[in-house]
Scaffold this motif. Structure first.
Motif, PDB file in Angstrom:
ATOM      1  N   ASN A 282      -7.248   1.069  -0.628  1.00  0.00           N
ATOM      2  CA  ASN A 282      -6.887   1.110  -2.052  1.00  0.00           C
ATOM      3  C   ASN A 282      -5.566   0.402  -2.313  1.00  0.00           C
ATOM      4  O   ASN A 282      -5.410  -0.299  -3.322  1.00  0.00           O
ATOM      5  N   VAL A 286      -5.267  -2.681  -4.874  1.00  0.00           N
ATOM      6  CA  VAL A 286      -4.372  -2.587  -6.035  1.00  0.00           C
ATOM      7  C   VAL A 286      -3.304  -3.661  -5.967  1.00  0.00           C
ATOM      8  O   VAL A 286      -2.967  -4.288  -6.982  1.00  0.00           O
ATOM      9  N   ARG A 430      -5.765   1.842 -11.925  1.00  0.00           N
ATOM     10  CA  ARG A 430      -4.694   2.132 -10.981  1.00  0.00           C
ATOM     11  C   ARG A 430      -3.349   1.513 -11.361  1.00  0.00           C
ATOM     12  O   ARG A 430      -2.355   1.745 -10.669  1.00  0.00           O
ATOM     13  N   ARG A 441      -0.811   3.488  -9.211  1.00  0.00           N
ATOM     14  CA  ARG A 441      -1.346   4.678  -8.557  1.00  0.00           C
ATOM     15  C   ARG A 441      -2.346   4.211  -7.493  1.00  0.00           C
ATOM     16  O   ARG A 441      -3.338   3.561  -7.827  1.00  0.00           O
TER      17      ARG A 441
END
Length: 442
Positions: A282, A286, A430, A441
């Motif tokens: 992730n 991101v 995110r 995030r």
């Protein structure tokens, strides 16, 4: 054992006919309507009363020996994969049983038929549950997310869905045998989290004003490269596998792509490894969006738990194999498969085993896979599983009771397990862009 052999051989043609019908009529997960209807008709013709899954595919039936004891469940999976280049793939859907589930379901039908023969339940106690279960192959994630949104299912995999619906209530031990190129028992298999990823950019004329757009496809490319850049940080002991695909890369060639969608798994040997690797993935995804000025929505969905074959069930499977198929050779591997199966979900709360039976050739999930020896894949497979069942439930189920006494579940109840995997769900954008910087995030 001779009674088992004779009972299965009596229904050999029924088994082989079912294998061919299912091969010619492949359907993917939660779409196995023809498959369910065909098999349900066969079971009813044998005299079984079925409990049909409400609103989705699949069913189960319970056989009561009339003598108190544990309940043993044998499963067969209904769904196919998608491999359009396979010569036998459905020309419209690309579906094909390049996974061997057609042989599994034919095997389970043979088990059901054999159990109707005289003396097959003699000396056994407890109950036997036969379950035709949907959606083991975790694919078409966007489609299944729509089913979840519509309230038709809660989980991507069929076994977890059946577990949540109470269709496995009362089951003490479960097993099934998957088709492969040889007779094989592994220690288990890795688990995984499933992912939907949407890179969000800004459309603009690709020739006249590309500077006015934000290219979501470029952001996605950066994200894929970022995942590749962290692969060397994954440790071999964790058996991490990450393999994203792009499901939508833009709407037309003359516009900067505004939305690009990906699907992926993050697989690992245990939950800690999966969650740690997923966080790294992730972060890479991101970071790529941030570098382009795009946003990214990541939807993490519980996939399958890691499978740990119970040691007592491994010994049972080996003993049954030696008794029923003494002229065949069994291989036992000390390693886990880096594929995944939702048998792992059941293994978190009860003793399970998921070994492999010979009878296929070609590459699993590939365009050259086929059931080359249906005698082994289906007929001998049914004998093996019935031998396992007999060893579990004969002699007042002493072997099943010992396996249950030795078993240490990861979760005490299905409710506890489902609560845990529900906590793994996460969704949303995110990145929040502000004038003084971006809030991220992971």
């Amino acid at each position: 054992m001779q009674t088992i052999i004779q009972a299965v051989e009596k229904h050999k043609q029924l088994i082989l006919d079912a294998e061919r019908y299912l091969w010619k009529n492949p359907e993917t997960g939660y779409k196995e309507w023809k498959t369910t209807a065909y098999l349900a008709e066969q079971y009813k013709a044998l005299g079984y009363t079925l409990v049909m899954a409400e609103g989705i595919t699949g069913f189960y039936t319970v056989i009561d020996t009339g003598r108190k004891g544990p309940e043993i469940m044998i499963l067969g999976e209904l769904d196919s994969i998608i491999c359009p280049t396979h010569k036998d793939a459905d020309p419209e859907t690309g579906a094909v049983h390049s996974c061997g589930h057609n042989a599994q379901s034919a095997t389970l039908l043979g088990i059901a038929a054999a159990l109707k023969e005289p003396h097959m339940l003699d000396g056994l106690c407890g109950k036997i549950r036969l379950c035709a279960v949907p959606a083991e192959e975790l694919l078409e994630i966007e489609y299944r997310r729509e089913l979840i949104k519509a309230g038709k299912i809660r989980y991507l995999g069929g076994k977890c869905e059946f577990l949540a619906r109470g269709y496995f209530d009362g089951v003490d031990i479960a097993f099934m045998v998957h088709t492969a190129s040889s007779f094989l028992i592994r220690q288990g298999a890795v688990g995984m989290v499933a992912k939907n990823i949407t890179y969000k950019g800004k459309s603009a004329h690709a020739g006249g004003a590309p500077h006015a757009g934000i290219n979501a496809l470029y952001a996605a490319n950066c994200g894929l490269n970022a995942i590749n850049a962290i692969r060397e940080t994954f440790q071999e002991k964790d058996q991490i596998r990450v393999h994203p695909i792009v499901t939508s890369g833009g709407d037309m060639v003359n516009a900067i792509p505004e939305n690009v969608r990906l699907e992926s798994y993050v697989r690992g040997a245990d939950f800690d490894a999966i969650l740690a690797a997923n966080k790294k993935v992730n972060r890479a995804l991101v970071g790529a969006a941030l570098s382009i000025g795009a946003n990214i929505e990541i939807v993490d969905i519980p996939g399958y738990a890691p499978l740990n074959n119970d040691p007592g069930m491994i010994a049972l499977a080996k003993d049954a194999f030696a008794q029923i198929l003494p002229n065949e050779t069994m291989t036992e591997s000390p390693c886990k498969s880096t594929g995944s199966t939702d048998m792992g979900d059941l293994g978190c709360i009860m003793p399970v085993i998921h070994p492999y039976c010979a009878g296929s050739t070609g590459t699993s999930h590939g365009n050259n896979y086929t059931i080359s020896d249906p005698q082994k894949a289906c007929v001998d497979n049914a004998k093996w599983q019935l031998a396992m069942l007999r060893l579990l439930l004969e002699n007042d189920a002493c072997r099943a009771k010992q396996i249950l006494a030795d078993f240490q579940p990861m979760f005490q109840t299905s409710k506890e397990y489902l609560s845990f995997i529900d906590s793994l769900r996460d969704a949303g954008d995110r990145i929040e862009y502000r004038e003084d910087g971006a809030m991220v995030r992971i």
